[in-house]
Design an enzyme around this catalytic site. Structure first.
Site, mmCIF file in Angstrom:
data_model
loop_
_atom_site.group_PDB
_atom_site.id
_atom_site.type_symbol
_atom_site.label_atom_id
_atom_site.label_comp_id
_atom_site.label_asym_id
_atom_site.label_seq_id
_atom_site.Cartn_x
_atom_site.Cartn_y
_atom_site.Cartn_z
ATOM 1 N N ASN B 116 -25.597 -12.808 2.392
ATOM 2 C CA ASN B 116 -24.687 -12.170 3.350
ATOM 3 C C ASN B 116 -24.115 -13.134 4.368
ATOM 4 O O ASN B 116 -22.920 -13.121 4.656
ATOM 5 C CB ASN B 116 -25.401 -11.038 4.094
ATOM 6 C CG ASN B 116 -25.851 -9.943 3.171
ATOM 7 O OD1 ASN B 116 -25.370 -9.863 2.041
ATOM 8 N ND2 ASN B 116 -26.769 -9.107 3.623
ATOM 9 N N HIS B 162 21.308 2.133 17.503
ATOM 10 C CA HIS B 162 21.535 3.233 16.548
ATOM 11 C C HIS B 162 22.452 2.796 15.399
ATOM 12 O O HIS B 162 23.148 3.630 14.821
ATOM 13 C CB HIS B 162 22.153 4.462 17.237
ATOM 14 C CG HIS B 162 21.442 4.912 18.464
ATOM 15 N ND1 HIS B 162 20.537 5.950 18.462
ATOM 16 C CD2 HIS B 162 21.483 4.466 19.741
ATOM 17 C CE1 HIS B 162 20.068 6.132 19.694
ATOM 18 N NE2 HIS B 162 20.630 5.247 20.489
ATOM 19 N N SER B 283 22.666 -9.301 -11.627
ATOM 20 C CA SER B 283 22.219 -8.054 -12.224
ATOM 21 C C SER B 283 22.206 -8.234 -13.734
ATOM 22 O O SER B 283 23.037 -8.962 -14.289
ATOM 23 C CB SER B 283 23.193 -6.944 -11.835
ATOM 24 O OG SER B 283 23.198 -5.917 -12.799
ATOM 25 N N LYS B 289 27.481 -8.796 -9.482
ATOM 26 C CA LYS B 289 26.528 -8.627 -8.385
ATOM 27 C C LYS B 289 25.929 -9.934 -7.854
ATOM 28 O O LYS B 289 25.638 -10.846 -8.620
ATOM 29 C CB LYS B 289 25.390 -7.694 -8.825
ATOM 30 C CG LYS B 289 25.811 -6.253 -9.102
ATOM 31 C CD LYS B 289 26.322 -5.489 -7.894
ATOM 32 C CE LYS B 289 25.262 -5.069 -6.915
ATOM 33 N NZ LYS B 289 24.155 -4.287 -7.429
ATOM 34 N N GLU B 296 15.100 -8.010 0.112
ATOM 35 C CA GLU B 296 14.553 -6.709 -0.249
ATOM 36 C C GLU B 296 13.058 -6.794 -0.544
ATOM 37 O O GLU B 296 12.272 -5.923 -0.124
ATOM 38 C CB GLU B 296 15.292 -6.149 -1.468
ATOM 39 C CG GLU B 296 16.738 -5.777 -1.176
ATOM 40 C CD GLU B 296 17.510 -5.507 -2.462
ATOM 41 O OE1 GLU B 296 17.570 -4.343 -2.863
ATOM 42 O OE2 GLU B 296 18.046 -6.480 -3.055
ATOM 43 N N TYR B 323 -25.632 -4.765 6.591
ATOM 44 C CA TYR B 323 -24.807 -5.028 5.436
ATOM 45 C C TYR B 323 -24.862 -3.859 4.464
ATOM 46 O O TYR B 323 -25.925 -3.292 4.204
ATOM 47 C CB TYR B 323 -25.284 -6.298 4.707
ATOM 48 C CG TYR B 323 -24.375 -6.647 3.541
ATOM 49 C CD1 TYR B 323 -23.194 -7.347 3.748
ATOM 50 C CD2 TYR B 323 -24.675 -6.228 2.247
ATOM 51 C CE1 TYR B 323 -22.342 -7.636 2.695
ATOM 52 C CE2 TYR B 323 -23.822 -6.520 1.184
ATOM 53 C CZ TYR B 323 -22.661 -7.219 1.419
ATOM 54 O OH TYR B 323 -21.817 -7.487 0.376
ATOM 55 N N LYS B 331 -12.379 -8.864 0.790
ATOM 56 C CA LYS B 331 -11.670 -10.113 0.520
ATOM 57 C C LYS B 331 -10.332 -10.012 -0.196
ATOM 58 O O LYS B 331 -9.364 -10.678 0.181
ATOM 59 C CB LYS B 331 -12.601 -11.059 -0.259
ATOM 60 C CG LYS B 331 -13.519 -11.862 0.677
ATOM 61 C CD LYS B 331 -14.489 -12.742 -0.058
ATOM 62 C CE LYS B 331 -15.627 -11.953 -0.644
ATOM 63 N NZ LYS B 331 -16.474 -11.199 0.285
#
Lengths: 466, 466, 466, 466
Positions: B116, B162, B283, B289, B296, B323, B331
């Site tokens: 541990n 806005h 694309s 495109k 993104e 523990y 992890k």
């Protein structure tokens, strides 16, 4: 292991330790989407055949493409496929290899479809199977519960509320509570499957395609029950994945409750349960330890299943129509939840299958407690005392007994009558068995009802094909 | 790639497609914790040396162990290490190999420590480095923003609230807003590092160890600032990881805001921005495109970073001391958030570094708008009109102009005076430049203030060692 | 209760049961933001005074505004304030009432500020105080732990890993583990306060304001340590709230771990703990029950604290600069987390303060267990056995004892020597006290170390002003 | 408002500002559960009647109880009910008042039931209605979309992928994409309702009750379709609430996507949309502003809906059977998600109902773009060019046009033929209308298909009773 392609670096300890990744790796998905190779090739074959049938490509071109795709699949399965991380994803890897194998005619395969509807179709095929697998794993787990319940049909333990001993119940009754939870889970995964069971091929980039395709026949070949009704919705819809992830979160929650009970019941203080040896582990430092590690991991993995749901909800929030590259993030978490859930369901079935319940400890826990208090209060109600008043009388009585280290069974009739003159000799007949037998209502813990519930559980499993 | 050990099956497409995993795999962590090999060996070496110094093992035994560990590290780095998934984790792999290499004396290494505190020490070493890496990546990104701001010190665009054009601002001012966000992020990662910077070795299983160890000297060798004050807390504390995950979530949120702006500004309707070619993609179906895929993905990856935080919070909820095996789940999500954040910070720096801002489009957007309305209202306030009244007058005025397709600059003084007799000739001097120049307060967008902010930003980076 | 204004309908059972809300209610925030009335008025007064000092409004106008605002505050505090939900928020309610009280000069108050920086300033003032309150509550709780530890400095119980008895520890040591957790929490809330401690007034709508305001003097009057460096960042930054929410989530996790232990320790099987009567409740049906409801609620409320964090992270994801109305959603969850945390910290301090620990049960749990196994293995290590080998010997030994229902203390020296000839007479001296005393390392459970830790804990509290 | 009882202090600004709460308040739920008064009384009446029918209480006692409960309901609805926060919850308030009104016979009502199954029954009754309300609101919203689609059946706009103009589509097609999303949502809420539609009364504390109750008749009176099959599962099952919360999260995600489009389309740069005046607001400082606040709030409220889901998932994680007080935390978040969703659905229907789409701007966006590129590539495919090759040809062509500021419609046949000799005169016939018409596949954007989809949508609504 032979089919494992060249690693893409994501598990390379040296690379990982550097904690860096080249920008050019940022869009790569091959390390996780290559597991979709079967679905990708299957969908492409169905698409190619349809293109041939419809005369969009020549029949013999379609046949060449299908042959080529089958060769690609064979290469992957034999481990001979030359994976190229620089091609980014499974789709381009397959398509590029198709060019190698059959030449320029490979270029006709992508006619009348887009990458977006191809990815979506693959994922839906995967999801449909994952739902099947999950339901099967749930049914197996339910069967294990039925077996354990059957084997423990006379075992008595305290039912708990607030982790305090409340009322005596049959262990079989306690176990069947989980049967019900997993039954509801199965219903939810079936609904998720229904949502996944829709063909998206034909949506094109998002407006539909300008070819006389036959979507229904592709759906039929791939076994989809329906086709999408709106192409713009079709390319950006991930509801089916969210449904799986939601159902998985609820199921993981159920599993975490069971795991918590396994852990508590395995403690030296409870000792209600011995988990099978292959589901406990020792300690690197403490020689005496037999730890319920599998149950703890099952409980701990709730985190990742919840996290995967939240991750996808976050990703989808606020995206305008239609496809956005954010959607590429839809797969890893989904795969992880499917893998985690299937593994945890399997491990849990193993634990319940091999668990030894300590009936002696359980009965002792019932006996050295005041779990009959409700029965005694109900006795007074039967004699005409309003429930609220009976409750107070028995509460005081159990407090006094507790102070003296005694239990209800140690009380004489006279002592009972000090508390209320309505007590008569038959109060002494109230015991664990009478208490349990008295809960003779649908859903209750009386032996009759529990046996009926067991029969019903088996019937439901049978109906589900188990 | 040569150091990549035998895959443990988790990325095997065939295995994955089966969606099943043997129960015996359930507890295996090697596929993700092997990236901790450096930390594990480093900590073991420090531990062995201390054992030798303190006479807990013989000095020459300690030396043999250290030598052996260094050989193990060399084997891993050269790719010759015989990884054994059946040994479950990196720690047992290293230890088992040590036995192969140096024989039974290897058994002395685990004296006075537990698995541990070993795992915890490795993770803290990793975390400390990850915080360093993250702060460095943030500073690099901040530098890229400073450069972009400097290059756009005279560019004007509408500031938005806005997503509506609000008031004219300098692009440099807009960009420096992100500089501030990333500055706060750096502060948070430094705090997380401070929390990680505590030695846990010596906590043993959780009570401390019964050997005369010298924790301070181990801390010194490993560069830890402090040692844990309570062994039971020490083995079960994962706050440092939660701090990183929380800071990562906030930072990912900042990155998602920027990514959203990149996407919106790249649209045909805005055209404020051309992202560098290597950060856009085409694309598969639409030849025209140029998609902002990297932005993104940066936005979409917010999901996994949020999800990893929620996963660990869920896992830790309600665990009794000390523990529990649930903690093994600490992890993968952490590694994933670190990797994701570092990659996204790098990609974002690349995008901002190569971005071309379209100053013409931006100015045009300011000019064909009513963003001077506040200035005109403020003008009236300066003439004695209460703010609320001035607001109404100008609101009506802009409504009328809008209906006519005209702008403030198209108004004659007479027309102004119809709205309020307090308007005088100098109202015609209100323009974009005067508006911007007038926001001459600390933190405001006037050129003077923005230049000062730029200088201050550079000074802060310099102080941070950039 | 007299200050409670007209309810805005959100708690009206009839309205709620209808489950509907008029569209016009959708933007209303008065029902939750009216609690900011003190902060709102305080900030407005500081703003008005500065406007006067700077000559932006006449000195006597400023004085009138300040007087009026003080009257408004008095009205609210006396319950005489005419709340108007149709004015939507606290800010318009205050301002509108100011017009009633002092006439048109009220209109000058909003000069050189916007609603956005006003709201942000109010929230930061609130947050600063909430951090103070939280740290104070943490310190009080830590004091309760120190008292409980001091009162239990000789009590021994099994330390647990995996909820299995592991090694004997002092109860004081166990309790001080929580002291450490709450200490780290206090550090995080102090950092959140530092992040909140920045004046935003002066950012205007987002570009700064065109008036010669003196931001530094407003900061000084309101006690802010710094002013924002970039107006666009200033109006849209909610990092300070996220930092509180993150710290609250981690703190709630700690509280949930403690609550879990309270619940488990209160069970009939453990009986380590009797919670104070006013922190347990009975059952409506089971007369004998004493349920740890407060601990369960403390554990259950972890959900809302986590939920509030994720709600705000979600809301902020992907928002372009600068202010968007989405940000109005920043307050309810924040208020709820602050209220929940303060209440739970208080309740927890009450529980720990009144808890009675059952030292007899705890010692019995140690005695009827194999928690000395590590000590015996370490004994062999001291005689020259490699740790791994010693571990195996003692593991086998404890297995055999367990099968016979015996413990280490029941073993004769001869029996020990069957397991290993290295055992000598002094092995019989290994007992609970020697085991605990032997963990004499910094952070260990030996009485010396625990007393030192207690002294250190008191010193830290003293330094923190407790 | 007249039915609003004495506030319990949770909205008292003075109390809140203190940020403190007495420990005794910690378990109080009256401030939120009083909205369940109808459900509580309704379920109690059904229970009392059954007790009378079964002879568990005297028929006339049952009648008195029913009368009394109806009086209590009348008092609450007339606002005359004396709420007592010190009684903690709605159940005790109702029951205590019943004692006031009818005396000790009130004590018989709680015979054969527990607080746990009472609370669960109330919540399920509430949930069933909430699902109904939500589906109704969804159907109303879908109708608004159908109307808007119908009104815009010839309007053309660019379909977007990656927020880049991709291919021309009909606005009606775009709008109907949302119709599909909300259709799936309705399916999910119907499933959640099915899960809620199970009677829990009769589970007692968790073992069932020892009275000859008739659960089926109570179910019938309350309109429940089924009764729970296992009492231990019954008292601790909250799956139905999680199902609602999950469905709500997905629905909120859909609404956030729409809101994002409303915001983007309302920008000056897009100007595709004018939201109705009563769904926009001005600025306190900028006179020209017309902000889409309602859409932004709709988007922002996604946070709380996600947060409520995660709050309940967290609360339920790891709870052992059966009832634990943690479960009290199941209601506030649920109520909040229901209220939020109903309000947002209503507001969204209002926005779409009053939205004015700017067909001119939309068409212009199509015309000044390269959205016909796919059609031109498909043209070449039709002439025999493999798709991949056609893609490259047209990609290069559009790049060159873009550099010159020209569009496909500006190209002569000769220029086309420079790119590929396969182009013939009919390539010049490719235009927006031909492009849209060509997507003539099920789900595609051709006018024929969209009209069919509209008809289908209307039919589905009709079937759903709209």
């Amino acid at each position: 292991m032979s089919t494992d392609p060249q690693p893409t670096g994501h598990d390379d300890p040296a690379a990982s330790a550097r904690g860096t990744e080249l920008a050019s790796d940022y869009t790569v998905s091959l390390h996780y989407d290559r597991r979709l190779y079967r679905e990708d090739i299957r969908a492409s074959i169905a698409h190619a055949r349809m293109l041939g049938r419809q005369g969009i490509v020549e029949e013999d071109e379609a046949a060449q493409i299908v042959d080529g795709l089958e060769k690609v699949r064979a290469e992957i399965e034999s481990g001979d496929f030359p994976w190229k991380p620089e091609l980014e994803d499974i789709h381009m890897n397959v398509e590029s290899r198709l060019f190698d194998l059959i030449g320029d005619v490979a270029g006709r395969l992508h006619t009348a479809r887009s990458r977006n509807d191809q990815v979506s179709t693959d994922t839906r095929l995967y999801m449909r199977q994952a739902c099947d697998d999950t339901v099967t794993a749930l049914r197996t787990l339910q069967s294990a519960f039925v077996s354990a319940a059957e084997a423990n049909i006379t075992t008595v333990l305290p039912g708990y509320t607030h982790l305090q001993r409340a009322q005596p119940v049959l262990l079989a009754h306690h176990l069947l509570a989980y049967f019900e939870m997993f039954d509801r889970d199965a219903t939810r995964f079936a609904a998720a499957q229904e949502s996944a069971d829709v063909l998206t091929l034909g949506n094109g980039a998002m407006a539909g395609v300008p070819y006389p395709i036959d979507r229904e026949s592709v759906a039929e070949e791939l076994g989809f029950g329906r086709i999408t009704a709106n192409s713009m919705d079709g390319v950006s819809d991930r509801d089916f994945a969210l449904e799986y992830l939601s159902a998985a979160a609820i199921c993981a929650m159920h599993l975490s409750r069971l795991a918590e009970e396994f852990v508590i019941w395995s403690s030296d203080e409870f000792r209600f349960l011995s988990l099978p040896d292959n589901y406990t582990t020792g300690s690197s430092i403490m020689p005496q330890k037999r730890n319920p590690d599998f149950a703890e991991l099952a409980r701990g993995k709730t985190g990742r299943v919840y996290g995967n749901l939240f991750a996808m909800l976050t990703t989808l929030k606020g995206l305008p129509l239609t496809y956005n590259r954010d959607l590429q993030e839809d797969k890893e978490g989904l795969f992880d939840s499917v893998d985690t859930l299937l593994a945890t369901l399997g491990v849990t079935a193993g634990m319940i299958g091999g668990a030894r319940f300590n009936a002696g400890r359980m009965r002792q826990a019932v006996e050295s407690s005041y779990v009959l208090a409700t029965d005694i209060a109900d006795y007074l109600v039967g004699k005409g005392t309003p429930f609220r008043e009976a409750h107070i009388i028995v509460s005081n009585l159990s407090d006094r007994l507790n102070a003296d280290g005694r239990f209800f069974k140690d009380l004489s009739l006279d002592e009972f009558r000090v508390a209320s003159s309505l007590f008569e000799a038959d109060v002494l007949e109230i015991d664990i068995d009478s208490s349990i037998a008295s809960r003779d209502v649908p859903g209750g813990t009386s032996p009759t009802r529990v046996k009926a519930a067991l029969a019903e559980a088996k019937a439901r499993l049978k109906e589900a094909g188990q």
